[in-house]
Design an enzyme around this catalytic site. Structure first.
Site, short mmCIF file in Angstrom:
data_model
loop_
_atom_site.label_atom_id
_atom_site.label_comp_id
_atom_site.label_asym_id
_atom_site.label_seq_id
_atom_site.Cartn_x
_atom_site.Cartn_y
_atom_site.Cartn_z
N GLU A 17 13.34 -8.68 10.36
CA GLU A 17 12.53 -8.05 9.32
C GLU A 17 12.96 -8.66 7.97
O GLU A 17 14.15 -8.86 7.73
CB GLU A 17 12.76 -6.55 9.29
N GLU B 274 -6.50 -2.09 14.08
CA GLU B 274 -5.21 -2.18 14.78
C GLU B 274 -4.89 -0.92 15.55
O GLU B 274 -4.03 -0.93 16.45
CB GLU B 274 -4.09 -2.50 13.79
N ARG C 151 1.67 5.10 12.60
CA ARG C 151 2.05 3.97 13.44
C ARG C 151 1.10 3.89 14.64
O ARG C 151 0.38 4.84 14.96
CB ARG C 151 3.49 4.13 13.96
N LEU C 152 1.13 2.78 15.32
CA LEU C 152 0.34 2.60 16.53
C LEU C 152 1.10 3.13 17.72
O LEU C 152 2.32 3.33 17.67
CB LEU C 152 0.00 1.12 16.69
N TRP D 99 1.67 1.72 20.69
CA TRP D 99 2.45 0.68 21.39
C TRP D 99 2.26 0.78 22.91
O TRP D 99 3.22 0.76 23.67
CB TRP D 99 3.93 0.75 20.99
N ASP E 213 1.90 -9.02 16.61
CA ASP E 213 2.94 -8.56 15.69
C ASP E 213 4.34 -8.71 16.29
O ASP E 213 4.52 -8.93 17.49
CB ASP E 213 2.67 -7.09 15.34
N GLU F 71 10.62 -10.45 16.24
CA GLU F 71 11.90 -10.69 15.58
C GLU F 71 13.03 -9.79 16.10
O GLU F 71 14.18 -9.95 15.70
CB GLU F 71 11.79 -10.42 14.06
N ARG G 146 3.39 -13.11 12.32
CA ARG G 146 4.30 -13.19 11.18
C ARG G 146 5.63 -13.82 11.59
O ARG G 146 6.31 -14.44 10.78
CB ARG G 146 4.55 -11.81 10.60
N ASP H 62 4.85 -8.16 5.79
CA ASP H 62 4.64 -6.83 5.19
C ASP H 62 5.08 -6.78 3.73
O ASP H 62 6.12 -6.18 3.41
CB ASP H 62 5.41 -5.78 5.99
N HIS I 33 -6.05 -4.92 4.74
CA HIS I 33 -5.18 -4.03 5.53
C HIS I 33 -5.08 -2.70 4.80
O HIS I 33 -4.99 -2.68 3.57
CB HIS I 33 -3.79 -4.65 5.68
#
Length: 635
Positions: free
Chosen positions: A101, A236, A249-250, A252, A358, A361, A408, A425, A490
């Protein structure tokens, strides 16, 4: 190593450092000695040369760190390091190469960064990035690439040398040389892989990002009625949502099951209806699956998750008030499963034309991978494996170059799989290290190492601790986004707390106007795509890429060339109504809004909202198209 939600604290305390003082020639290279042989010296490292490659290997057991210095000259400028958000020129600083991040604020002098550091190591610093790469270019038109995925550090704090610190006992470097920057960038793009040309629909208008469930379709109609050129609707939240203290948030759990049907009833039919109007539907996925999701048991029974080091239990990661399993892409069967089962059957087969791919990382270093590899070595490779899985899905349906995913996260080699970057972000502000301006720096730095196409969340993303969007920020971001290959909005992490482009008639008109400019430039962007395919040149370019004879341009990171013929100097300072603009070269540059010609040099240019400094070459073959930008904005 300590990780908390994608933020890493890394420390090291090596001992027994040896600085070689002598050398001897051997077949294919040289050996470095810790003293002259006559004084009892011994070989401590071996350098082997092969073509333009150099391998450095420690010869002493237990010595597993290498510091390799390359010659530098006074005044030599350095760029690269992957996608760097704070600095285009890397001189005078160190850049750890570790995907993570990027942090919130990214400036240790600010209160926001201090708060985020205290809450979970999440403030970040100038070097934190989703996409690092151990590759650097210099103004002697040389480039050096470390062909390794381990933790490393690019150190440009000395005037007489460029230091590469490698956490391994072996390092292989690739060396490139050219007569100028364009050829050098072309060589790197060949080395790492070139992206397919962007599809016509992606460059022919704006992708509107909305995440309010079924009402997103009704809201889209307001954009169209306002005169927006719309090429896509990006939702999204297509697979469901959950509310957390971070924001909405999503869920997932990447499939079109019950949660998706509840959030977006009759999604397949809606997608077909949009496509009949030449509007594509885009979604979202990432390489993790929530423990309370429907796909979790299927993935676990199929052996698709990374495991704990000391047991066969799934290794779970806290993503902020919910836990997820990490899909193990070192396993070929798992790569095939995710590409087919999730991205293929659940997304492409129902008509989804693209998605945000997405994350990538977060790979922890304390888990067990199916191929037995060291997570310390695999961590930086993870975004590349993730990109490969997405590319596999497109290829399986014959959608390469038509459907489009954007990422990203990245590392060396992601260029050959990922067709489009997005800048991550950003905070919803004008701050130096985490605001709108970092979008420009990120695109320019990534473009130098082979990423032709980049874009950003128009309007910004991260809104925390009272930091919310202003109308001015949203207007300025539209002005910038229109001059990127893809324009996409977004709603951010806290959509209910922030202005949206359909919050007021003025913002809606602003977005619509700049979407028309984006669509108007599609023929020129197609030309840039063809250039990228043929030569590896990125769409958005540092000024020095075309004017290497002007060293003053080497550090310019707040304006860019859009191709060779268009120059964009976005307004990235709050309250600014004019700005300094550098016009390079020898011929005149024509101001887009006044039609006035300006000689090369530095000029103070009026920049009211709605008229960011944009110039074009009057002798360009695309000059008639550029003349029409003003009309497209005013339609």
């Amino acid at each position: 190593m300590a990780m908390y939600r994608g933020n890493f604290a890394i420390s090291d305390a090596p001992t027994g450092e040896i600085a070689p003082t002598a050398w001897q020639e051997i077949d294919g290279g040289i050996e470095l000695l810790d003293a002259e042989l006559s004084d009892g010296g011994r070989p401590v490292a071996r350098l082997t040369f092969s073509g333009t490659g150099l391998e450095v290997r420690s010869l002493l057991p237990g010595h597993d760190r290498l510091h390799v210095r390359f010659h530098a000259e006074p005044g030599e400028c350095v760029w690269g390091g992957g996608e760097q958000m704070s600095y285009l020129a890397l001189n005078g600083r160190k850049f750890p190469i570790w995907t993570s991040e990027p942090g919130v604020g990214r400036d240790k002098s600010t209160e926001l960064t201090r708060i985020m550091d205290a809450e979970g190591m999440a403030g970040g610093d100038y070097w934190n990035t989703n996409y690092p790469q151990p590759t650097f270019l210099t103004s002697r038109w040389l480039a050096i690439h470390l062909d390794a995925s381990c933790y490393s550090v690019l150190d440009f704090t000395q005037d007489d040398s460029h230091l590469v610190e490698v956490w391994s006992n072996t390092a292989r470097f690739e060396i490139f040389a050219a007569d100028g920057p364009q050829d050098l960038v072309g060589q790197l793009s060949t080395r790492f892989g070139r992206q397919p040309e962007l599809p016509d629909w992606a460059i022919g208008g704006a992708i509107v990002g909305l995440k309010s469930g079924a009402s997103s379709f009704d809201r889209l109609e307001q954009f169209i009625a306002a005169g927006a050129a719309v090429s896509g609707l990006w939702c999204e939240d297509w697979a469901g949502i959950r509310e957390t203290t971070f924001g909405r948030r999503l869920f997932w759990d990447w499939h079109s099951g019950a949660r998706s049907a509840q959030r977006y009833p009759d999604l397949r039919a809606k997608i077909r209806q949009l496509e009949a109007r030449d509007i594509r539907f885009l979604a979202y996925a990432n390489p993790y699956i929530a423990v309370d999701g429907d796909l979790y048991d299927e993935a676990r029974s199929g052996g698709h998750f990374c495991l704990n080091q000391t047991s066969d239990e799934v290794h779970l990661v806290d993503f902020g008030e919910f836990d997820c399993g990490v899909v193990d892409f070192t396993r070929p069967e798992t790569r095939a499963w995710f590409a087919e089962r999730v991205l293929g059957r659940e997304m492409l087969d129902i008509g989804i034309s693209g998605w945000m791919a997405d994350f990538g990382e977060y790979l922890p270093t304390d888990l067990r991978l199916a191929d037995g590899s060291d997570p310390m070595e695999a961590h930086n490779r993870w975004p590349v494996l993730w990109a490969e899985v997405n590319a596999m899905a497109l290829a399986s349906r014959g959608k390469t170059g038509d459907a489009l995913f954007f990422m990203r996260a990245g590392f060396s080699g992601v260029q050959g799989f990922c067709p489009l970057l997005w800048a991550g972000d950003q905070s919803v502000d004008f701050t130096r290290h985490d605001g709108i301006g970092t979008v420009v720096t990120g695109a320019l730095s990534a473009g130098l190492v082979g990423n032709a196409y980049s874009h950003s969340d128009c309007g910004g993303y991260t809104s925390l601790h009272g930091n919310v969007r202003t109308a001015e920020l949203m207007q300025r971001w539209c002005e910038l986004a229109a001059f990127a290959p893809v324009m996409r909005s977004h709603e951010g992490n806290r959509p209910d707390d922030n202005l949206q482009y359909d919050s007021t008639p003025e913002l809606l008109a602003c977005f619509a106007a700049w979407s028309r400019v984006h669509a108007h430039l599609a023929p020129y962007v197609r030309h840039l795509c063809q250039e990228a395919s043929a030569s590896g040149l990125p769409a958005q370019r540092p000024l020095f890429l075309h004017y290497p004879q002007e060293p003053a341009l080497f550090t310019v990171q707040d304006q860019f060339l859009y191709g060779a013929d268009l120059l964009v100097a976005p307004v990235i300072e709050e309250g600014a109504r004019h700005r300094q603009v550098v016009l390079p070269g020898t011929g005149p540059w024509r101001h887009c809004w006044s039609g006035e010609d300006f000689a090369p040099g530095t000029h103070d240019i009026p920049a009211p909202i709605g008229q960011p400094p944009v110039f074009f070459r009057p002798d360009s073959a695309f000059a008639p198209l550029f003349e029409g930008i003003k009309g497209a904005l005013a339609e």
